[in-house]
Design a protein around this motif. Structure first.
Motif, PDB file in Angstrom:
ATOM      1  N   ARG A   1       0.846  -1.192   0.000  1.00 29.73           N
ATOM      2  CA  ARG A   1       0.000   0.000   0.000  1.00 29.73           C
ATOM      3  C   ARG A   1       0.885   1.248   0.000  1.00 29.73           C
ATOM      4  NH1 ARG A   1      -5.063   0.583   0.546  1.00 29.73           N
ATOM      5  NH2 ARG A   1      -5.353  -1.499   1.421  1.00 29.73           N
ATOM      6  N   CYS A   2       0.600   2.131  -0.931  1.00 25.54           N
ATOM      7  CA  CYS A   2       1.340   3.388  -0.996  1.00 25.54           C
ATOM      8  C   CYS A   2       0.910   4.278   0.158  1.00 25.54           C
ATOM      9  CB  CYS A   2       1.071   4.080  -2.337  1.00 25.54           C
ATOM     10  SG  CYS A   2       1.811   5.719  -2.466  1.00 25.54           S
ATOM     11  N   LEU A   3       1.856   4.876   0.835  1.00 25.41           N
ATOM     12  CA  LEU A   3       1.559   5.730   1.982  1.00 25.41           C
ATOM     13  C   LEU A   3       1.294   7.179   1.579  1.00 25.41           C
ATOM     14  CD1 LEU A   3       4.133   4.346   4.566  1.00 25.41           C
ATOM     15  CD2 LEU A   3       1.691   3.853   4.379  1.00 25.41           C
ATOM     16  N   ASN A   4       1.196   7.412   0.269  1.00 23.40           N
ATOM     17  CA  ASN A   4       0.863   8.748  -0.209  1.00 23.40           C
ATOM     18  C   ASN A   4      -0.546   8.780  -0.806  1.00 23.40           C
ATOM     19  OD1 ASN A   4       1.597  11.567  -0.866  1.00 23.40           O
ATOM     20  ND2 ASN A   4       1.492  10.856  -2.978  1.00 23.40           N
ATOM     21  N   CYS A   5      -0.800   7.917  -1.810  1.00 23.47           N
ATOM     22  CA  CYS A   5      -2.141   7.875  -2.409  1.00 23.47           C
ATOM     23  C   CYS A   5      -3.014   6.790  -1.795  1.00 23.47           C
ATOM     24  CB  CYS A   5      -2.038   7.667  -3.914  1.00 23.47           C
ATOM     25  SG  CYS A   5      -1.329   6.064  -4.398  1.00 23.47           S
ATOM     26  N   MET A   6      -2.443   5.929  -0.936  1.00 23.95           N
ATOM     27  CA  MET A   6      -3.140   4.869  -0.211  1.00 23.95           C
ATOM     28  C   MET A   6      -3.705   3.782  -1.127  1.00 23.95           C
ATOM     29  SD  MET A   6      -2.666   5.435   2.913  1.00 23.95           S
ATOM     30  CE  MET A   6      -1.861   6.774   3.774  1.00 23.95           C
ATOM     31  N   LYS A   7      -3.203   3.687  -2.362  1.00 28.79           N
ATOM     32  CA  LYS A   7      -3.621   2.619  -3.266  1.00 28.79           C
ATOM     33  C   LYS A   7      -2.682   1.425  -3.126  1.00 28.79           C
ATOM     34  CE  LYS A   7      -5.595   5.755  -6.728  1.00 28.79           C
ATOM     35  NZ  LYS A   7      -5.515   6.225  -8.129  1.00 28.79           N
ATOM     36  N   GLU A   8      -3.195   0.227  -3.409  1.00 22.32           N
ATOM     37  CA  GLU A   8      -2.377  -0.986  -3.375  1.00 22.32           C
ATOM     38  C   GLU A   8      -1.771  -1.241  -4.755  1.00 22.32           C
ATOM     39  OE1 GLU A   8      -4.930  -4.082  -1.821  1.00 22.32           O
ATOM     40  OE2 GLU A   8      -3.929  -3.938   0.114  1.00 22.32           O
ATOM     41  N   TYR A   9      -0.555  -1.799  -4.759  1.00 22.47           N
ATOM     42  CA  TYR A   9       0.089  -2.135  -6.027  1.00 22.47           C
ATOM     43  C   TYR A   9       0.935  -3.389  -5.835  1.00 22.47           C
ATOM     44  CZ  TYR A   9       4.185   0.253  -4.017  1.00 22.47           C
ATOM     45  OH  TYR A   9       5.219   0.633  -3.207  1.00 22.47           O
ATOM     46  N   ALA A  10       1.333  -3.989  -6.941  1.00 23.63           N
ATOM     47  CA  ALA A  10       2.059  -5.266  -6.909  1.00 23.63           C
ATOM     48  C   ALA A  10       3.462  -5.079  -6.345  1.00 23.63           C
ATOM     49  CB  ALA A  10       2.129  -5.855  -8.315  1.00 23.63           C
TER      50      ALA A  10
ATOM     51  N   GLU B   1       6.169  -6.174  -7.390  1.00 23.00           N
ATOM     52  CA  GLU B   1       7.224  -6.045  -8.404  1.00 23.00           C
ATOM     53  C   GLU B   1       7.668  -4.591  -8.590  1.00 23.00           C
ATOM     54  OE1 GLU B   1       4.591  -7.765 -11.355  1.00 23.00           O
ATOM     55  OE2 GLU B   1       4.777  -5.935 -12.558  1.00 23.00           O
ATOM     56  N   TYR B   2       6.830  -3.644  -8.201  1.00 28.41           N
ATOM     57  CA  TYR B   2       7.212  -2.238  -8.317  1.00 28.41           C
ATOM     58  C   TYR B   2       8.099  -1.785  -7.161  1.00 28.41           C
ATOM     59  CZ  TYR B   2       3.761  -1.816 -12.035  1.00 28.41           C
ATOM     60  OH  TYR B   2       3.063  -1.969 -13.202  1.00 28.41           O
ATOM     61  N   GLU B   3       8.308  -2.679  -6.191  1.00 24.41           N
ATOM     62  CA  GLU B   3       9.159  -2.436  -5.022  1.00 24.41           C
ATOM     63  C   GLU B   3       8.728  -1.154  -4.284  1.00 24.41           C
ATOM     64  OE1 GLU B   3      13.099  -4.701  -6.721  1.00 24.41           O
ATOM     65  OE2 GLU B   3      13.154  -2.531  -6.470  1.00 24.41           O
ATOM     66  N   ASP B   4       9.660  -0.198  -4.099  1.00 23.06           N
ATOM     67  CA  ASP B   4       9.370   0.958  -3.244  1.00 23.06           C
ATOM     68  C   ASP B   4       8.702   2.121  -3.963  1.00 23.06           C
ATOM     69  OD1 ASP B   4      12.416   0.513  -1.334  1.00 23.06           O
ATOM     70  OD2 ASP B   4      10.391  -0.221  -0.967  1.00 23.06           O
ATOM     71  N   LYS B   5       8.593   2.089  -5.274  1.00 28.90           N
ATOM     72  CA  LYS B   5       8.027   3.216  -6.016  1.00 28.90           C
ATOM     73  C   LYS B   5       6.607   2.915  -6.446  1.00 28.90           C
ATOM     74  CE  LYS B   5       9.002   6.540  -9.683  1.00 28.90           C
ATOM     75  NZ  LYS B   5       9.961   6.988 -10.704  1.00 28.90           N
ATOM     76  N   CYS B   6       5.670   3.791  -6.032  1.00 31.82           N
ATOM     77  CA  CYS B   6       4.257   3.605  -6.365  1.00 31.82           C
ATOM     78  C   CYS B   6       4.036   3.900  -7.847  1.00 31.82           C
ATOM     79  CB  CYS B   6       3.392   4.531  -5.513  1.00 31.82           C
ATOM     80  SG  CYS B   6       1.653   4.524  -5.957  1.00 31.82           S
ATOM     81  N   PRO B   7       3.415   2.975  -8.597  1.00 32.60           N
ATOM     82  CA  PRO B   7       3.178   3.211 -10.030  1.00 32.60           C
ATOM     83  C   PRO B   7       2.077   4.236 -10.293  1.00 32.60           C
ATOM     84  CG  PRO B   7       2.176   1.150  -9.354  1.00 32.60           C
ATOM     85  CD  PRO B   7       2.927   1.655  -8.167  1.00 32.60           C
ATOM     86  N   TYR B   8       1.282   4.579  -9.266  1.00 34.49           N
ATOM     87  CA  TYR B   8       0.173   5.511  -9.464  1.00 34.49           C
ATOM     88  C   TYR B   8       0.581   6.966  -9.231  1.00 34.49           C
ATOM     89  CZ  TYR B   8      -2.550   1.209  -9.180  1.00 34.49           C
ATOM     90  OH  TYR B   8      -3.036  -0.063  -9.392  1.00 34.49           O
ATOM     91  N   CYS B   9       1.299   7.221  -8.133  1.00 34.21           N
ATOM     92  CA  CYS B   9       1.651   8.618  -7.810  1.00 34.21           C
ATOM     93  C   CYS B   9       3.152   8.884  -7.831  1.00 34.21           C
ATOM     94  CB  CYS B   9       1.075   8.999  -6.448  1.00 34.21           C
ATOM     95  SG  CYS B   9       1.830   8.131  -5.052  1.00 34.21           S
ATOM     96  N   GLY B  10       3.971   7.824  -7.956  1.00 32.97           N
ATOM     97  CA  GLY B  10       5.415   8.000  -8.020  1.00 32.97           C
ATOM     98  C   GLY B  10       6.103   8.164  -6.683  1.00 32.97           C
TER      99      GLY B  10
END
Length: 747
Positions: A3-12, A14-23
């Motif tokens: 879960r991204c701690l900025n946009c609060m969306k979940e992601y796989a 494989e993207y490791e520490d960088k959120c694919p939605y908000c960066g």
């Protein structure tokens, strides 16, 4: 899944520490240095995210409710005036501010829990919970992806009618909170969400700032509806003018600068509210609508109805009322007579002020001009120290924000009162950033001390990833907390080039800006101007990139550095600094210290700067000299003269007692030792306080009477009161030798 701690969306994963939605990159904190680290768990339930907003009394975070799987907002009670935080979640409370911190904490908890009751109100943010942890408290509220009223203002100012419509909606939300006993306290365009259908939602409460915030604001320690009236008036003026107007006296001037006109009723209402004269929401509404009721008539009507209501249910006969009034009158007269007797006795002991002689009662000087406050304290017999000066975004320049002696404190005359004097908002000069690459421009702004920087992307024509516009005038001297909007070009057209159409860059050095633009246009190139301070004439081209004769594609931007003349330096406030500190500050600015003059000062310690020849925020040129006046401390001559005055007053208290020479005028009585009972006439030491008693000019005129043992005994007995200066003794002896002084006693 993560879960991204900025946009609060979940992601796989494989993207490791960088959120694919908000960066957002996990582990990188871009927010307040004293905020909680993203990922902190509160109440075994809420996950703290990134920071939304930081104020001087709280921090608002994005958050996630792990039980209900929903996004929330987390508001943390954090008064910077009372507390700080190190490397752990626990808050560190300043020992001297413990009481203030606790008062604000209780207000935060009480108001947050009261606002939970407003969950049915569509125009007030929904509060879900409030709890204590980490030596502070947290409020959990709903989270919405909506623009604020401040975002709406970015699209342009509003007309008076549009602003009044929004003001009434804001008003309704604020009044609902007042019915719960809660004031907002920090109303501004960012305190409201602006929905798509034109509704407002009130959020970000902060009335506890009037308890635990830095002293100096109006109504400090006594928040109430009038604070929100002031906030609503300030909000309205911002909507119609695009400017923050803080004082009623400046309203017309600020509206004139923004070319904004208001109707008569609205202008009157806003001026009164911004001057803190409007104490209730009802009065504010009446003034807006032009239905202002006279307070005297309202008061009379209320009192008349109250008397009627009190008299009706009692059914007291008219005669009984008259008799009771007569008895009450007699008792009142007796009480006055007794009171006057006590008052006379009291005044004999304490003086007319009702205080012990030599004592005064401290007055309120907060929010007063420092010069006026010093005069008021001098009138009371108190002294004021000007050694505490500090920057403040809320208190005007040279206005007292805090006094260390509370109002009503009994003080000895001559006590030095320490006050904190505001230097106004700390300011900096907006650097030249137009035409620079985004990173370089932001770095220049940060080096100048500006932190509240917002960025907006634009598809307007320009150099890709370079700054097109900046909201503040470059070279202006503005408060460091001012919001600065930087517009960055994201149009990638400047990256494309047609290799088949290439030209040589012309030589532009030495041209003026207009000539350089025409030369580039002739070659099919574009001008990207960058301004720079220089001793060269204004508008002259100093440098260019690409260089002259380099092969470039058509439609390429050529960055041209243009002179804007000598740099203006805005003087800093060096008052109350030591001479060494002031010299360092002045030389750091690029100025020089000129003539240094020393003088005495009753309110500034020795070695501190009293005046500066170039005032704070006044423009100067590099190399200009600043003359300083430095304090030598209190004037010792004044202190000596005051001591002399007091001793002289004591020693010359009763000159009439010098008539005693009649006893020394009969020298033959001194021949008989048994007649030494005469010292009874000289045994009154209180009559020997005057130097004239040692003169006895007649005895000095006749040699046979100059040796009188009894008179020497008298001089020995009277030597103590004569602790006077040698110059005074000389003057006395001269007076003895004067014929006039010899003749006068004979008469």
């Amino acid at each position: 899944m993560r879960r991204c701690l900025n946009c609060m969306k979940e992601y796989a994963e494989e993207y490791e520490d960088k959120c694919p939605y908000c960066g957002y990159v996990h582990g990188v904190t871009r927010e307040a240095d004293m905020g909680l680290m993203p990922g902190t768990i509160l109440h075994s339930r809420y996950i703290v995210g990134t920071v939304i907003r930081v104020r001087d009394v709280d921090i608002c975070y994005r958050g996630w409710d792990a039980i209900f799987d929903r996004q929330v907002r987390i508001q943390e009670y954090f008064p910077r005036y009372c507390a700080s935080r190190g490397g752990n979640p626990q808050m560190t409370i300043y020992e001297s501010r413990q009481e203030r911190f606790q008062e604000g904490l209780q207000a935060f908890i009480h108001e947050s829990r009261e606002l939970i009751r407003a969950y049915r109100e569509p125009d007030v943010i929904t509060y879900c919970a409030c709890f204590e942890e980490n030596r502070t408290a947290y409020a959990i509220t709903e989270a919405r992806e909506l623009q604020t009223l401040g975002d709406r203002l970015a699209d342009g100012r509003l007309s008076e009618s549009e602003a009044l419509t929004l003001l009434r909606k804001a008003w309704e939300a604020v009044e609902k909170c007042h019915e719960l006993g809660v004031s907002h306290g920090m109303l501004d365009p960012e305190a409201f969400w602006y929905t798509g259908d034109g509704r407002l939602i009130l959020k970000d409460f902060g009335s506890w700032r009037y308890v635990c915030g830095e002293p100096g604001i109006v109504n400090y320690d006594n928040p109430g509806p009038e604070t929100d009236v002031y906030g609503l008036a300030k909000l309205f003026c911002c909507l119609v003018s695009g400017r923050e107007i803080l004082e009623g006296d400046r309203l017309e001037q600020e509206l004139l600068l923004s070319q904004t006109g208001l109707s008569r009723n609205v202008m009157t209402a806003m001026k009164h509210a911004l001057s803190h004269e409007t104490k209730s929401m009802r009065r504010f509404q009446e003034e807006l609508n032009g239905r202002v009721t006279r307070e005297a008539e309202e008061s009379f009507s209320r009192n008349r109805n109250r008397r009627r209501d009190l008299r009706k249910p009692l059914g007291i006969p008219k005669g009984a009322v008259i008799a009771a009034a007569a008895i009450a009158g007699v008792l009142l007269v007796l009480m006055i007579v007794i009171g006057v007797g006590f008052l006379r006795v009291s005044l004999k002991e304490t003086g007319e002020t009702g205080l012990q002689k030599g004592t005064v009662r401290m007055i309120n000087v907060v929010n007063r001009d420092a010069d006026e406050a010093e005069e008021a304290l001098k009138d009371l017999g108190l002294e004021m120290s000007r050694e505490r000066m500090e920057y403040s975004d809320e208190v005007g320049e040279n206005v007292i924000s805090y006094q260390e002696k509370p109002v009503g404190t009994l003080l000895d005359a001559g006590t030095e009162i320490v006050v904190h004097i505001s230097k106004g908002s700390e300011k900096g000069v907006i650097p030249r950033v137009r035409g620079l690459a985004r990173e370089e421009g932001l770095e220049r702004l940060a080096e100048a001390g500006f932190e509240n920087i917002q960025m907006k992307e634009s598809m307007d024509e320009g150099v890709y990833n370079h700054i097109l516009e900046i909201s503040q005038m470059e070279g202006a001297n503005v408060a460091l907390g001012t919001e600065i909007m930087v517009t960055v070009c994201m149009n990638e057209a400047s990256l494309d080039g047609d290799d088949s159409q290439q030209v040589k860059a012309p030589d532009l050095i030495g041209m003026d800006r207009a000539e350089a633009g025409a030369a580039l246009e002739k070659k099919g190139l574009k001008l990207n101007p960058v301004e720079e301070y220089s001793d060269e004439p204004e508008g002259r081209v100093l440098a260019q990139e690409p260089k002259a004769d380099e092969i470039v594609n058509r439609d390429t931007y050529v960055t041209v550095t243009v002179s804007i003349g000598p740099e203006k330096i805005y003087m800093k406030n060096v008052l109350l600094m030591s001479l060494e500190e002031a010299t360092e500050e002045i030389e750091t600015l690029g100025l020089a210290v000129g003539t240094v003059t020393e003088t005495y000062s009753d309110s500034v310690a020795s070695g501190k700067v009293i005046t500066q020849s170039i005032a704070q925020d006044e423009a100067a040129l590099r190399g200009d000299s600043v003359d300083l006046t430095v304090s030598k401390g209190k004037n010792p001559a004044k202190q000596t003269s005051s001591v002399k005055k007091s001793t002289t007053t004591a020693t010359t208290a009763a000159p009439v007692t010098t008539a005693a020479p009649e006893t020394t005028a009969a020298p033959e009585t001194t021949a008989a030792p048994e007649t030494t009972a005469a010292p009874e006439t000289t045994a009154a030491p209180e009559t020997t306080v005057a130097p004239e008693t040692t003169v006895a000019p007649e005895t000095m005129a006749e040699p046979e009477t100059t040796i009188v043992p009894e008179t020497t005994a008298v001089s020995e007995a009277t030597v103590l009161p004569f602790t006077i200066e040698a110059s005074e003794i000389t003057e006395t002896s001269a007076a003895v030798e004067s014929p006039e002084s010899v003749d006068s006693p004979m008469s």
